[in-house]
Design a protein around this motif. Sequence first.
Motif, PDB file in Angstrom:
ATOM      1  N   ALA A  48       0.854  -1.121  -0.001  1.00  0.00           N
ATOM      2  CA  ALA A  48       0.024  -0.161  -0.108  1.00  0.00           C
ATOM      3  C   ALA A  48       0.907   1.242   0.142  1.00  0.00           C
ATOM      4  O   ALA A  48       0.526   2.215  -0.943  1.00  0.00           O
ATOM      5  CB  ALA A  48      -0.948  -0.065   1.073  1.00  0.00           C
ATOM      6  N   LYS A  49       1.963   1.272   0.786  1.00  0.00           N
ATOM      7  CA  LYS A  49       2.883   2.326   0.944  1.00  0.00           C
ATOM      8  C   LYS A  49       3.551   2.863  -0.470  1.00  0.00           C
ATOM      9  O   LYS A  49       3.198   4.009  -0.803  1.00  0.00           O
ATOM     10  CB  LYS A  49       3.769   2.337   2.091  1.00  0.00           C
ATOM     11  N   MET A  79      -6.835  -2.304  -0.665  1.00  0.00           N
ATOM     12  CA  MET A  79      -7.454  -1.111  -1.307  1.00  0.00           C
ATOM     13  C   MET A  79      -8.008  -0.063  -0.450  1.00  0.00           C
ATOM     14  O   MET A  79      -8.122   1.111  -0.574  1.00  0.00           O
ATOM     15  CB  MET A  79      -8.615  -1.751  -1.993  1.00  0.00           C
ATOM     16  N   LYS A  80      -8.665  -0.506   0.768  1.00  0.00           N
ATOM     17  CA  LYS A  80      -9.216   0.448   1.519  1.00  0.00           C
ATOM     18  C   LYS A  80      -8.203   1.455   2.084  1.00  0.00           C
ATOM     19  O   LYS A  80      -8.548   2.756   2.010  1.00  0.00           O
ATOM     20  CB  LYS A  80      -9.804  -0.359   2.840  1.00  0.00           C
ATOM     21  N   GLN A  81      -6.962   1.174   2.418  1.00  0.00           N
ATOM     22  CA  GLN A  81      -6.135   1.932   2.759  1.00  0.00           C
ATOM     23  C   GLN A  81      -5.672   2.895   1.570  1.00  0.00           C
ATOM     24  O   GLN A  81      -5.203   4.155   1.675  1.00  0.00           O
ATOM     25  CB  GLN A  81      -4.759   1.286   3.178  1.00  0.00           C
ATOM     26  N   SER A  86      -5.861   8.289  -1.340  1.00  0.00           N
ATOM     27  CA  SER A  86      -5.887   8.752  -2.663  1.00  0.00           C
ATOM     28  C   SER A  86      -6.905  10.188  -2.959  1.00  0.00           C
ATOM     29  O   SER A  86      -7.877  10.091  -2.173  1.00  0.00           O
ATOM     30  CB  SER A  86      -6.375   7.968  -3.771  1.00  0.00           C
ATOM     31  N   ARG A  87      -6.354  11.032  -3.353  1.00  0.00           N
ATOM     32  CA  ARG A  87      -7.152  12.399  -3.805  1.00  0.00           C
ATOM     33  C   ARG A  87      -8.138  12.362  -4.957  1.00  0.00           C
ATOM     34  O   ARG A  87      -8.844  13.106  -5.364  1.00  0.00           O
ATOM     35  CB  ARG A  87      -6.406  13.548  -3.720  1.00  0.00           C
ATOM     36  N   ALA A 105     -14.968  -3.473  -4.598  1.00  0.00           N
ATOM     37  CA  ALA A 105     -16.255  -2.654  -4.521  1.00  0.00           C
ATOM     38  C   ALA A 105     -16.451  -2.092  -3.252  1.00  0.00           C
ATOM     39  O   ALA A 105     -16.887  -0.944  -2.767  1.00  0.00           O
ATOM     40  CB  ALA A 105     -17.391  -3.157  -5.258  1.00  0.00           C
ATOM     41  N   ASP A 106     -16.591  -3.226  -2.315  1.00  0.00           N
ATOM     42  CA  ASP A 106     -16.647  -3.062  -0.814  1.00  0.00           C
ATOM     43  C   ASP A 106     -15.165  -2.094  -0.329  1.00  0.00           C
ATOM     44  O   ASP A 106     -15.647  -1.359   0.699  1.00  0.00           O
ATOM     45  CB  ASP A 106     -16.826  -4.372  -0.229  1.00  0.00           C
ATOM     46  N   ALA A 107     -14.376  -2.211  -0.849  1.00  0.00           N
ATOM     47  CA  ALA A 107     -13.132  -1.424  -0.156  1.00  0.00           C
ATOM     48  C   ALA A 107     -13.124  -0.023  -0.689  1.00  0.00           C
ATOM     49  O   ALA A 107     -12.173   0.873  -0.294  1.00  0.00           O
ATOM     50  CB  ALA A 107     -11.798  -2.019  -0.856  1.00  0.00           C
TER      51      ALA A 107
END
Length: 383
Positions: A48-49, A79-81, A86-87, A105-107
């Motif tokens: 993620a980072k 994805m949630k993170q 994200s802007r 989709a849920d994320a």
Amino acid sequence: MSAHNPSLRPWRDIDRRKCRQIMVGKVPVGGDAPVSVQTMTNTLTSDAKATIDQIRRCEEAGVDIIRVSCPDVESTAAMKQIVRASRVPIVADIHFHYKRALEAADAGAACLRINPGNIGSSERVREVVNAAKANGCAIRIGVNAGSLEKDLLEKYGEPCPEALVESALDHIKLLQDHDFHEFKVAVKASDVFLAVAAYQQLADAVDCPLHLGITEAGGLIGGTVKSAIGIGNLLWAGIGDTIRVSLSAEPEEEVRVGFEILKSLGIRTRGVRIVSCPSCARQGFDVIRTVQKLEERLQHINTPLSLSVLGCVVNGPGEARETDIGLTGGGKGKHMVYLSGITDHTVEDEDMVDHIVRLVEAKAAEIEAEASDAGTAEPVAAE
């Protein structure tokens, strides 16, 4: 806004194809919305980072929408993170695993890039559609000449415009059968002629937004040329609502090239448009290196304005008349600076780049202040 506005010249007008509008997160696509610029991360999504760091660089380059590959559970788990950080809206790239689409989709993904016909049964398509509806996701159907369905290759013998369009229409029907209409479509090919012909045919057949791209275009130079020819050809004809320049280069370079294509056609005007000569023996300063430095140092400017950098007085004054700021090479290390097309002062070699950067920054601030006072200031994405 700049006094030198190409959009005021009617012979530059592009009559855009009429289509319905969808939303990808907060970004409108289609209708009368600006043509948006997209790219795709190439980091491991599960990291993620690293992915967020790359998204940040693309945001600084002006990206409107960014796609992230979701090939496995670890990716959708991150994805949630990524979405929170994200802007800009995130598109989750899904190929065959429909559960990854449900998870993305849920994320919080704003859009799912998926071909409904590739994920199996009608029930699986229904599940993906229901997840998209429940989470406010759009869907991008992404047809590619390199991965056409076997039955279409057997029918047509090879990838051709008709095969690409038929594939797209088949996928569209699967979504419409489930009463889902928030989709955009791409029919990409690495062959410029094939891609352009397919998009032209599809534009006449559907009313949804179209995502343009010449896929696997190549490296920075070759891929830029191919993409400019293909995407530029379609945009000039009024076709296309969002674009991605597919390069074997860093994603932020794709964004910059995308904006250069749009700026060249007067469709988007983000940032500084530089007019410069190829240089010759008449040049009064090193034009090539000067332009390279200016391009690098002016990347932070979002305000639309124009700058001409010409090495001598043959074409320099004429180009300067058409730009907000102009620089023309002179003799003995002194060069002429033009403001709003008018001769203003000279600058010496050693201070030239710093001086032009300061002038551009000041002009950008002036334009923004005027727009704000007039109540016409708009976000960059709404140009």
